[in-house]
Write an enzyme that holds these catalytic residues in place. Structure first.
Site, PDB file in Angstrom:
ATOM      1  N   GLU A 109       0.815  -1.226   0.000  1.00 12.65           N
ATOM      2  CA  GLU A 109       0.000   0.000   0.000  1.00 12.65           C
ATOM      3  C   GLU A 109       0.842   1.266   0.000  1.00 12.65           C
ATOM      4  OE1 GLU A 109      -3.331   2.113   2.887  1.00 12.65           O
ATOM      5  OE2 GLU A 109      -3.063  -0.046   2.924  1.00 12.65           O
ATOM      6  N   ASP A 110       1.935   1.289   0.768  1.00 14.10           N
ATOM      7  CA  ASP A 110       2.646   2.544   1.016  1.00 14.10           C
ATOM      8  C   ASP A 110       4.045   2.622   0.423  1.00 14.10           C
ATOM      9  OD1 ASP A 110       0.507   3.540   2.442  1.00 14.10           O
ATOM     10  OD2 ASP A 110       1.211   2.755   4.351  1.00 14.10           O
TER      11      ASP A 110
END
Length: 738
Positions: free
Chosen positions: A80-81
Site C-alpha cells: 500500500e505505502d
C-alpha cells in the site's frame, strides 16, 4: 528512547517465548525488507514508519500466531505505502504471505463515488480474504489497535472518523472472533475520542475511588479463595477487576444513570481445570453470596458462535454491592483472551475441517450480499455480525443463533431456503405465533410448511431481521416474479420521478439514457425496475442519483454553451473579453470565472495553484473549469491545439478565498544524516499542515523530497520555500508543474 533495533529484538524475544521453532531467518528478512522499503517515511509522531509494522507484529506475536503471520504483519503496509508489489513479496516470502498482505491492503487505487462504496468494497475484500485465511482479519485488527494507540497525533477530524469506524466495525469483529482483550481496548480508545468529556469523567472517578475498589475486590477474592481451599478444589485462580470505561459508559448511556448510580462495577473470574469444577465453583459462589434471579447464563452448555464458553452469574455481596462472577476452565480462558487465534487451523492439532467450519458464516455473509449496494451491505454487516444474538432450538434440540429481534421467518430461512419459501405457519414452545413474533433465548421453534404455499410475501422483507432471510426472499421474487417485479418497480420509480419533478422523457432521451444507466449501475431500465420490484434497490435512491446526474449534465451543457459563446465573441473582437456577459459577483472556491456564472471549479493537480499565483482556466468536458498556474506547461499557449483553443478562459482570485490550499514542493538535496528531521522541523516552524512526504534517494548521493502541504497563499508558500532553502545541503526548492 527505544531504538528500532531494540523494538525488533523485543519482538523476537516474545516469539521465542512461545514458538522456539519459528522461522527467525525469514522474520528477520521481512523486517529488513520492510525497513528498506519504508525508508525515510515518518509517522505522525515523528518516529520512523517501520516502528508501526514492528508494533503490529508485536501484537500478533502476543496472540501467539505462527511465523507467516509475523512476517505478514511486518510487511502489511509494503504494497500500500511503498513501491513493493505482490509479486515481489510472493517471490521472497511465498504466495501465502503475499495473499495475506494483499488481503490487509486497502483498495487505494480505485475511485469510488461515495464513502459508503469505498467502505463497502474495503470490507468486502477484507472479508473475502478472511474467509480464505482468518489471519487476514487478525493482522488487520492488530493494525487498527496500534493505530488507535497512537491516535493522539492525528487531527481531531481524523480521530473522530477512525474512532467511529473502529467502534462500528473493528471492535464488533473482534467480539465476533472472541478477541475479548482487543475488543475492550479498541472500545475504550474509541470512546476517548468520540466522547472525551465522559471518558475523562469516568477515568477520574475510577482513579479517585481506586483504593476503595481494591479493598472491596481483595475482600471478595479472599472469601472465594478460602472457601475453594476448604473444599479442596485444585489449581483454582481467582482475580477481580473494575469494568472497562466503555462498559461503564454504555450502562450510563443506555440506562440513563450517573457514575454514582452504576453499582455493578466489578467482575471476578475463577479459573479451574475441568468443566465439573466450574459447576462446583458456581455452587460455592451461590452459597457465599445471594444470586440475582434471571442473571445466570450457561455458555458452557450453549457456547457462543465465537467459541466463548463460561458460566456467568451476578450476585450481591455483604455490603449490598452487586458484582459478576465468570467461571471457566483455563482452556476456555485462553479462547476468551485470544479467540480464533487460540483455536484455528494453523495451530498444531487443529484440522482444516475443524477450523474452517466455525467461520462458514463469513462466506454466507458474502454470498448473501453479492447483489447489495453499499448502504445495504454496511447495514446488513452490522446486523448480522455485530448485533446481540438470540439462541433458539429446533425440535431436535439443535442450537441456532440469530440476530436479536429475529422472527420465525429468520429461523426458517436459516434452516433452508425451501423451508422459508414454503412456510405457512410457526409454533414457538408448542404455541402458534405470528410471523412477526420476536424470538427469545431458549425458544423451541417448529415451522409448518405446505407444498401448495404461494411463496413468501413482500412484507416479509420488512419483518425479517437477518440479511440472510431478506436476501433469500429477494432471490425468490427475482427468480419467480420478474414480470411482476418490473411492473411494480416501474410504478414505484415513476411515482418517485413525479415527486421529484422529473419526466420520463428527460431520462429516456438518447443522449441522456446511457449516462443515467451508468450512474445507477444497471444495463437497462427493465433491470432497474426489476431490482426495485423485488427489493434489491430503492426508487428513492435511483431518482436521487438520476437527479444528480441530470444536474451535472445541465451544468456541463451550460458551461459548453457559454464556452462556445465566449470563444465566438473573443474571435470577433480579437480575443478581447466579452463585455456583455456578467462577471460573477461570488467566487467558487475563491475563483472568479470571467463571463460565466454558477459553474464547477477544480484546481489542477499538475501545478496546484494557490492565491497570489497568476492563473488561467480551462473549460473541461463535464467537470467545470480546471484552474492552472500560468507557468504550468499544460497552460502554455504554444501547446494549445486548434480544437481546444477556445476552451481557455480568463479566471482570477476572488475576495472570499479558502483558508488553505493544497500544493506540492520538490526539494533537491545532497543526502546526509538528519536531513529529514531538519526539513520536518522547518515545516513545523512555518506552521503548515503536511499531507504527505515521499523521499527518493539516488545512487550518486542525492535525495529528492516530494512534499504536499496546505498554505493560505503564495506569500506563505514563499516563506516555506525560503525556510527550506536555508537548510544545509538543500540545493533547490521547486514547485512541480506539468
Amino acid at each position: 528512547m527505544v531504538t528500532v533495533e531494540e523494538r525488533y529484538e523485543h519482538l523476537e524475544k516474545t516469539i521465542r517465548g512461545y514458538n522456539i521453532s519459528a522461522d527467525f531467518a525469514q522474520i528477520r528478512a521481512a523486517y529488513e525488507y520492510a525497513n528498506a522499503h519504508h525508508g525515510a517515511q515518518l509517522r505522525r509522531d515523528g518516529t520512523p514508519y517501520i516502528t508501526h509494522p514492528i508494533n503490529v507484529a508485536q501484537i500478533v506475536a502476543e496472540m501467539r500466531l505462527d511465523s507467516e503471520s509475523i512476517i505478514s504483519a511486518l510487511l502489511h503496509d509494503c504494497i500500500e505505502d511503498t513501491d513493493s508489489t505482490y509479486d515481489d513479496i510472493a517471490r521472497l516470502f511465498g504466495a501465502t504471505v503475499a495473499d495475506i498482505v494483499d488481503g490487509v491492503t486497502k483498495l487505494t487505487r480505485v475511485t469510488f463515488s461515495t464513502m459508503e462504496e469505498e467502505q463497502m468494497e474495503n470490507l468486502r475484500k477484507m472479508l473475502f480474504a478472511m474467509s480464505r485465511d482468518i489471519r487476514v482479519i487478525l493482522i488487520k485488527i492488530a493494525d487498527r489497535l496500534h493505530n488507535m494507540r497512537t491516535m493522539e497525533y492525528q487531527t481531531p477530524e481524523k480521530q473522530k472518523k477512525k474512532s467511529f469506524e473502529t467502534m462500528e466495525i473493528y471492535a464488533p469483529i473482534a467480539h465476533r472472533l472472541g478477541l475479548a482483550r482487543m475488543k475492550w481496548e479498541l472500545e475504550d480508545l474509541s470512546l476517548k475520542y468520540l466522547d472525551p468529556v465522559a471518558y475523562d469523567e469516568i477515568e477520574k472517578n475510577l482513579a479517585a475511588d481506586s483504593a476503595e475498589h481494591n479493598q472491596f475486590m481483595g475482600a471478595v477474592q479472599s472469601q472465594i479463595n478460602d472457601r475453594l481451599a476448604e473444599l479442596e478444589i485444585p489449581n483454582a485462580t481467582v482475580y477481580g477487576r473494575v469494568k472497562h470505561p466503555y462498559s461503564i459508559y454504555r450502562k450510563m448511556y443506555t440506562q440513563d444513570k450517573t457514575m454514582e448510580e452504576v453499582y455493578d462495577l466489578f467482575a471476578f473470574r475463577v479459573l479451574v481445570d475441568t468443566v465439573a469444577d466450574c459447576y462446583n465453583v458456581l455452587g460455592v459462589v451461590h452459597e457465599l453470596y445471594k444470586p440475582i434471579l434471571g442473571r445466570f447464563k450457561d455458555y458452557i452448555a450453549t457456547p457462543k458462535p465465537n467459541m466463548y464458553q463460561s458460566l456467568h452469574t451476578t450476585v450481591i455481596g455483604e455490603e449490598g454491592f452487586p458484582f459478576e462472577v465468570q467461571i471457566r476452565t483455563y482452556d476456555m480462558h485462553a479462547i476468551d483472551e485470544y479467540g480464533v487465534a487460540a483455536h484455528w487451523k494453523y495451530k498444531q492439532g487443529i484440522t482444516k475441517e475443524g477450523g474452517e467450519g466455525t467461520y462458514e458464516w463469513i462466506r454466507r455473509l458474502l454470498e448473501n450480499q453479492e447483489d447489495a449496494d453499499a448502504e445495504e451491505f454496511i447495514h446488513s454487516l452490522k446486523v448480522d455480525m455485530f448485533a446481540d444474538e438470540v439462541f433458539v432450538f429446533t425440535p431436535r434440540g439443535d442450537v441456532i443463533n440469530l440476530p436479536a429481534g429475529a422472527t420465525p421467518i429468520d429461523f426458517a430461512y436459516s434452516i433452508h431456503s425451501a423451508i422459508g419459501n414454503t412456510m405457512v405457519g410457526a409454533k414457538v414452545n408448542g404455541r402458534m405465533v405470528g410471523f412477526d413474533y420476536q424470538l427469545h433465548n431458549g425458544d423451541i421453534i417448529e415451522i409448518n410448511t405446505s407444498k401448495s404455499a404461494r411463496g413468501p410475501s413482500r412484507d416479509w422483507i420488512k419483518i425479517a431481521k437477518s440479511s440472510e432471510a431478506r436476501s433469500k426472499i429477494r432471490q425468490w421474487f427475482k427468480r419467480e416474479r420478474r414480470e411482476e417485479n418490473i411492473a411494480q418497480g416501474r410504478a414505484s420509480f415513476e411515482a418517485e420521478l413525479r415527486h421529484a419533478g422529473i419526466s420520463m422523457a428527460q431520462i429516456t432521451a438518447p443522449d441522456v439514457l446511457p449516462s443515467i444507466l451508468e450512474r445507477v449501475k444497471f444495463p437497462g431500465l427493465d433491470e432497474m425496475y426489476a431490482a426495485i420490484g423485488y427489493g434489491g434497490y430503492t426508487a428513492v435512491k435511483a431518482v436521487n442519483r438520476i437527479r444528480d446526474e441530470l444536474l451535472q449534465m445541465s451544468r456541463a451543457a451550460a458551461v459548453e454553451k457559454a464556452a462556445a459563446a465566449a470563444a465566438a465573441a473573443a474571435q470577433e473582437k480579437r480575443e478581447e473579453p466579452p463585455k456583455n456577459l456578467p462577471r460573477r459577483v461570488k467566487s467558487e472556491k475563491g475563483i472568479v470565472v470571467e463571463g460565466l456564472s454558477n459553474c464547477l471549479v477544480k484546481f489542477s493537480k499538475c501545478c496546484a495553484p494557490v492565491p497570489g499565483d497568476e492563473i488561467v482556466g480551462f473549460i473541461t468536458r463535464g467537470y467545470g473549469v480546471s484552474v492552472h498556474r500560468r507557468d504550468c506547461p499544460n497552460a502554455d499557449p504554444n501547446h494549445h491545439t486548434a480544437a481546444n483553443q477556445g476552451r481557455w478562459i480568463k479566471v482570477s482570485w476572488g475576495e472570499d478565498v479558502n483558508e488553505s490550499y493544497s500544493t506540492g514542493l520538490e526539494v533537491v538535496c545532497k543526502d546526509r544524516p538528519n536531513l529529514l528531521v531538519d526539513i520536518s522541523t522547518a515545516l513545523s516552524t512555518c506552521k503548515v499542515n503536511v499531507s504527505s512526504m515521499n523521499v527518493h534517494s539516488t545512487a550518486d548521493g542525492f535525495a529528492i523530497f516530494y512534499i504536499t502541504i496546505s498554505v493560505t497563499d503564495a506569500k506563505q508558500l514563499g516563506q516555506v520555500m525560503r525556510k527550506i532553502h536555508q537548510i544545509s545541503s538543500v540545493m533547490k526548492v521547486n514547485r512541480p508543474a506539468g
